[in-house]
Motif scaffolding. Structure first.
Motif, PDB file in Angstrom:
ATOM      1  N   TRP A   1      70.534  66.170  42.072  1.00 27.27           N
ATOM      2  CA  TRP A   1      70.151  65.637  40.766  1.00 27.27           C
ATOM      3  C   TRP A   1      68.940  64.701  40.897  1.00 27.27           C
ATOM      4  CZ3 TRP A   1      71.144  67.363  36.210  1.00 27.27           C
ATOM      5  CH2 TRP A   1      72.388  67.928  35.858  1.00 27.27           C
TER       6      TRP A   1
ATOM      7  N   SER B   1      63.778  58.875  34.095  1.00 31.74           N
ATOM      8  CA  SER B   1      64.605  58.656  32.908  1.00 31.74           C
ATOM      9  C   SER B   1      64.024  59.377  31.701  1.00 31.74           C
ATOM     10  CB  SER B   1      64.719  57.156  32.619  1.00 31.74           C
ATOM     11  OG  SER B   1      65.378  56.487  33.671  1.00 31.74           O
TER      12      SER B   1
ATOM     13  N   LEU C   1      65.232  64.944  39.232  1.00 36.35           N
ATOM     14  CA  LEU C   1      64.766  63.883  38.329  1.00 36.35           C
ATOM     15  C   LEU C   1      63.445  63.291  38.807  1.00 36.35           C
ATOM     16  CD1 LEU C   1      68.051  61.914  37.492  1.00 36.35           C
ATOM     17  CD2 LEU C   1      66.677  63.278  35.924  1.00 36.35           C
TER      18      LEU C   1
ATOM     19  N   VAL D   1      74.772  59.643  38.716  1.00 39.68           N
ATOM     20  CA  VAL D   1      73.403  59.872  39.192  1.00 39.68           C
ATOM     21  C   VAL D   1      72.490  58.721  38.764  1.00 39.68           C
ATOM     22  CG1 VAL D   1      71.404  61.406  39.041  1.00 39.68           C
ATOM     23  CG2 VAL D   1      73.714  62.377  39.139  1.00 39.68           C
ATOM     24  N   LEU D   2      72.607  58.317  37.511  1.00 42.37           N
ATOM     25  CA  LEU D   2      71.759  57.229  37.013  1.00 42.37           C
ATOM     26  C   LEU D   2      72.104  55.903  37.676  1.00 42.37           C
ATOM     27  CD1 LEU D   2      71.727  58.236  33.238  1.00 42.37           C
ATOM     28  CD2 LEU D   2      69.856  58.448  34.887  1.00 42.37           C
TER      29      LEU D   2
ATOM     30  N   LEU E   1      73.161  61.642  25.731  1.00 43.95           N
ATOM     31  CA  LEU E   1      74.383  62.215  26.289  1.00 43.95           C
ATOM     32  C   LEU E   1      75.489  62.265  25.242  1.00 43.95           C
ATOM     33  CD1 LEU E   1      74.258  60.409  29.740  1.00 43.95           C
ATOM     34  CD2 LEU E   1      73.958  62.855  29.355  1.00 43.95           C
TER      35      LEU E   1
ATOM     36  N   LEU F   1      64.631  63.134  32.004  1.00 42.14           N
ATOM     37  CA  LEU F   1      66.010  63.489  31.679  1.00 42.14           C
ATOM     38  C   LEU F   1      66.248  63.420  30.173  1.00 42.14           C
ATOM     39  CD1 LEU F   1      68.877  64.213  32.427  1.00 42.14           C
ATOM     40  CD2 LEU F   1      69.323  61.789  32.893  1.00 42.14           C
TER      41      LEU F   1
ATOM     42  N   LEU G   1      70.814  71.272  34.183  1.00 41.14           N
ATOM     43  CA  LEU G   1      71.774  70.807  33.177  1.00 41.14           C
ATOM     44  C   LEU G   1      72.690  71.939  32.725  1.00 41.14           C
ATOM     45  CD1 LEU G   1      69.487  68.544  30.941  1.00 41.14           C
ATOM     46  CD2 LEU G   1      71.487  67.779  32.240  1.00 41.14           C
TER      47      LEU G   1
ATOM     48  N   GLU H   1      79.106  62.837  35.097  1.00 42.28           N
ATOM     49  CA  GLU H   1      78.456  63.074  36.389  1.00 42.28           C
ATOM     50  C   GLU H   1      77.055  62.472  36.396  1.00 42.28           C
ATOM     51  OE1 GLU H   1      79.105  66.792  38.717  1.00 42.28           O
ATOM     52  OE2 GLU H   1      76.986  67.153  38.259  1.00 42.28           O
ATOM     53  N   LEU H   2      76.333  62.637  35.287  1.00 41.94           N
ATOM     54  CA  LEU H   2      74.997  62.056  35.199  1.00 41.94           C
ATOM     55  C   LEU H   2      75.048  60.525  35.229  1.00 41.94           C
ATOM     56  CD1 LEU H   2      73.307  64.427  32.614  1.00 41.94           C
ATOM     57  CD2 LEU H   2      72.577  64.048  34.973  1.00 41.94           C
TER      58      LEU H   2
END
Length: 268
Positions: free
Chosen positions: A69, A127, A73, A105-106, A166, A130, A85, A101-102
């Motif tokens: 991921w 960012s 990104l 990652v963030l 999201l 995404l 995605l 899950e993201l």
């Protein structure tokens, strides 16, 4: 059974060396068992916190999923990220699972920025990439012509909209309509929309940059009172410093919890 004299959320976070938001997310995802006091506060066993911490650390050295991921990104390859995605949606079976899950990652991206592993320009570019990918994917999903509508807004002074992107994916998958007002929308405008009677829910996101608990509390209480009067659900989320004592708002720590909240509301 857990002892109600266990660790508070703040104590568990201090023990684990993480933010309180991380502990709450672990709890909401079922990773960390807890009980509630008669006053509604969570209590954790020290052994359980230490176990989860060991499990989390065991994956720190190179989780290939997180690494993949982050690679996409940081490369900011827009259509490649779109594909990632959609592949994640196929692998996990629901957008709320992809969203959680993201979140991991963030969180890792933020850690790398804090440690100097990535520059602030790289973090901002990742960012933004995404956010644009999430918008493109969301725009391909059917939008119900009728049905419950959720207003999506950032907390006062918060410039981060990833949480709302999201949230919109999760809402669309649940068959909910969305009204995006995003950042810098005055509270008075949101109150007017609540009073219009066309909303079923208001979702407000506050990122980790929102640290003024007093301001967030004042905003949520005023908005919550209007929502309660109009019989509109108010949900607040994100890693911001929302206070615990919000009488007319539901504080959620994960998209899995949000999905369950929507399911309960739909079946009531």
């Amino acid at each position: 059974m857990l002892s109600l004299h266990g660790l508070t959320t703040a104590e568990a976070a201090k023990l684990a060396g993480v933010a309180t938001t991380t502990v709450k997310r672990w709890a909401d995802q079922g990773l960390l068992p807890f009980e509630r006091t008669p006053g509604g506060h969570r209590r954790f066993e020290r052994a359980a916190v230490e176990r989860v911490l060991r499990e989390q650390r065991s994956g720190d050295g190179g989780d290939p999923l997180i690494a993949s991921w982050l690679d996409h990104l940081l490369r900011s390859q827009r259509y490649v990220l779109d594909g990632q995605l959609l592949a994640a949606r196929g692998r996990l079976g629901a957008w709320y699972r992809v969203a959680d899950e993201l979140g991991l990652v963030l969180e890792e991206l933020g850690k790398q920025w804090e440690s100097g592993g990535v520059t602030i320009a790289q973090e901002h570019a990742a960012s933004e990439c995404l956010a644009r990918s999430l918008t493109r994917v969301s725009d391909t999903m059917p939008l119900a012509s009728v049905g419950p509508t959720c207003l999506l807004a950032c907390a006062p002074g918060d410039e981060h909209t990833l949480g709302l992107c999201l949230t919109e994916l999760c809402l669309r998958e649940a068959g909910r309509r969305t009204l995006w007002v995003g950042r810098k929308t005055p509270l008075g405008e949101i109150l007017r929309l609540v009073d219009d009677g066309h909303l079923a829910m208001v979702a407000v996101s506050a990122s980790a940059a929102s640290t003024n608990t007093r301001m967030l509390g004042q905003f949520a209480r005023e908005l919550g009172a209007a929502c309660a009067k109009a019989r509109v659900d108010l949900v607040v989320g994100g890693a911001g410093s929302w206070p615990d004592d919000l009488a007319h708002a539901t504080r959620l720590w994960s998209f899995a919890a949000y999905h369950e909240f929507l399911r309960v509301r739909e079946n009531r």
